[in-house]
Design a protein around this motif. Structure first.
Motif, mmCIF file in Angstrom:
data_model
loop_
_atom_site.group_PDB
_atom_site.id
_atom_site.type_symbol
_atom_site.label_atom_id
_atom_site.label_comp_id
_atom_site.label_asym_id
_atom_site.label_seq_id
_atom_site.Cartn_x
_atom_site.Cartn_y
_atom_site.Cartn_z
ATOM 1 N N ILE A 196 6.493 -0.330 -9.512
ATOM 2 C CA ILE A 196 5.439 -1.378 -9.406
ATOM 3 C C ILE A 196 5.831 -2.413 -10.115
ATOM 4 N N ARG B 49 -1.527 2.026 -14.943
ATOM 5 C CA ARG B 49 -2.286 0.698 -15.052
ATOM 6 C C ARG B 49 -1.856 -0.022 -16.586
ATOM 7 N N ILE C 263 -4.058 -2.985 -9.470
ATOM 8 C CA ILE C 263 -4.089 -1.604 -8.932
ATOM 9 C C ILE C 263 -5.190 -1.604 -8.066
ATOM 10 N N ALA D 208 6.290 5.588 -10.583
ATOM 11 C CA ALA D 208 5.139 4.654 -10.244
ATOM 12 C C ALA D 208 5.309 3.328 -10.789
ATOM 13 N N TYR E 236 -8.629 1.459 -12.505
ATOM 14 C CA TYR E 236 -8.099 0.645 -11.262
ATOM 15 C C TYR E 236 -8.702 -0.860 -11.310
ATOM 16 N N ASP F 148 0.987 -1.279 0.111
ATOM 17 C CA ASP F 148 0.153 -0.054 -0.046
ATOM 18 C C ASP F 148 1.005 1.261 0.036
ATOM 19 N N PHE G 171 -0.572 -7.296 -5.290
ATOM 20 C CA PHE G 171 -1.175 -6.041 -5.945
ATOM 21 C C PHE G 171 -0.457 -5.060 -5.240
ATOM 22 N N ILE G 172 -0.804 -3.507 -5.683
ATOM 23 C CA ILE G 172 -0.375 -2.486 -5.311
ATOM 24 C C ILE G 172 -1.645 -1.509 -4.896
ATOM 25 N N GLU G 173 -1.752 -1.023 -3.759
ATOM 26 C CA GLU G 173 -2.954 -0.344 -3.395
ATOM 27 C C GLU G 173 -2.505 1.198 -3.615
ATOM 28 N N GLN G 174 -3.575 1.935 -4.003
ATOM 29 C CA GLN G 174 -3.309 3.569 -4.142
ATOM 30 C C GLN G 174 -1.874 4.037 -4.443
ATOM 31 N N PRO G 175 -1.232 3.738 -5.546
ATOM 32 C CA PRO G 175 0.024 4.303 -5.890
ATOM 33 C C PRO G 175 0.364 5.536 -5.840
ATOM 34 N N THR H 204 -3.048 7.280 -12.992
ATOM 35 C CA THR H 204 -3.302 6.036 -12.628
ATOM 36 C C THR H 204 -3.322 4.999 -13.860
#
Ligand code: MG
Length: 364
Positions: free
Chosen positions: A219, A246, A253, A215, A272, A204, A229-233, A242
């Protein structure tokens, strides 16, 4: 029976009736409770040793429903503003029929601007009361099977590499870890965790990365480190960036700060892969159920998260957890003075109480 025994008996009877009447008359108690953290908790947003949450107890007909809301600083809420919000609807709550909770909550939501944690504390207390009255656990109200409850992650806050290692070792019982990043120490943090465990990791960034190229780089590096997974990059407002990120990474994401309530699903659905739903962000169990259903209808992944809070709020969220792909319901495990017991974590898996309502018991 002599006169004296008769009067004693009558007085005792009256006392019992008075007590029953007191228990039957509606009551509402809203108070701020300070929860002490086991470790100083650091994310990109704050560092603290305690958190204040709002407790609500709604009593009627001898049943008490418990609710809790953990106000989120990012949304300019605090425990006192939550308490005032609950007090502003005291008369409404005491005069309404709690079995008509949807109508009451619609009125509550209309009357209180913002204050989502305060609203959540009301929703949870009412749903605990209603399902105790119905004699069923809250998960059964939603038709869910507690055996479907997922494994929860255990969160590792941002710290020095040495303490991060120590926290990782202390989390031996949890099969999946969620690691907070988003400062300049991301690589050393992940390397510290990886130096002592091979467990799957979820990460996160709490909106920590503002450069989209950075980012993507981070990632793609995290993917090589066994991250799921990645939360709120990136910051919540950077929806376009974003979306760009992605399209250049493999890891899913997940939106947290970018998705608070049901209508936000529309904003985030193309940028997302999934959403992290929290009762304190959306206003309680019924709202969380709506977000989950909307996200699932759009083919998005779903996750239930929480703030630092006690077993009241975490157990309420856990009752919905059989619906979601991922759970991060460890807020009660991060504190040293939890006033209640509810959901338990057994080898990482959320284990729901099968008693009516939330199934809470007071801590010994
Ligand atoms: Mg998050």
């Amino acid at each position: 029976m002599n006169r004296r025994t008769f009067f004693q008996g009558a007085a005792a009877g009256m006392a019992v009736r008075n007590a029953a009447r007191a228990a039957a008359s509606p009551g509402l108690d809203a108070k701020i409770v300070r929860l002490n953290l086991l470790h100083t908790w650091t994310t990109t947003m704050s560092a603290s040793q305690y958190r204040d949450t709002l407790y609500v107890a709604f009593s009627r007909d001898g049943i008490t429903g418990h609710g809790e809301g953990a106000p989120i600083v990012r949304y300019k809420e605090d425990a006192e503003s939550a308490r005032k919000a609950v007090e502003s609807v005291r008369e409404l709550l005491l005069s309404s029929n709690p079995m008509r909770f949807s109508k009451t909550l619609a009125e509550v939501f209309q009357r209180i601007p913002g204050e989502w944690a305060g609203k959540a504390s009301i929703d949870i207390a009412l749903m605990d009361w209603v399902t105790q009255r119905l004699g069923i656990p809250l998960y059964e109200y939603f038709g869910l099977d507690p055996a479907d409850a997922p494994v929860t992650t255990f969160s590792i806050g941002i710290d020095t590499p040495e303490i991060t290692k120590q926290k990782t070792l202390e989390a031996a019982d949890y099969p999946i870890l969620k690691v907070k990043v988003g400062l300049s120490t991301d690589e050393p943090t992940i390397e510290a965790v990886r130096s002592v465990t091979k467990k799957p990791l979820r990460v996160d960034a709490n909106e920590g990365w503002t450069d989209k190229e950075e980012a993507v780089r981070k990632i793609n590096w995290l993917e090589t480190q066994g991250v799921e997974f990645i939360e709120q990059p990136m910051p919540a407002a950077m929806i376009e960036e974003t979306r760009w990120v992605r399209s250049r990474v493999h890891l899913p994401i997940i939106a947290d700060e970018a998705c608070e309530r049901p209508a936000d699903i529309v904003k985030v659905k193309d940028a997302y892969d999934g959403v992290n739903i929290k009762l304190d962000k959306c206003g309680g169990v019924l709202q969380a159920f709506r977000v989950i259903q909307m996200a699932k209808a759009l083919g998005m992944r779903t996750m239930l998260g929480c703030m630092v809070s006690s077993s009241v709020s975490v157990t309420a969220a856990a009752h919905l957890s059989p619906l979601v792909d991922y759970a991060d319901l460890d807020g009660n495990l991060l504190i040293s003075n939890d006033p209640y017991r509810g959901v338990r974590v057994v080898k990482g898996k959320l284990t729901l109480p099968d008693k009516p309502g939330l199934g809470l018991t007071a801590a010994a």
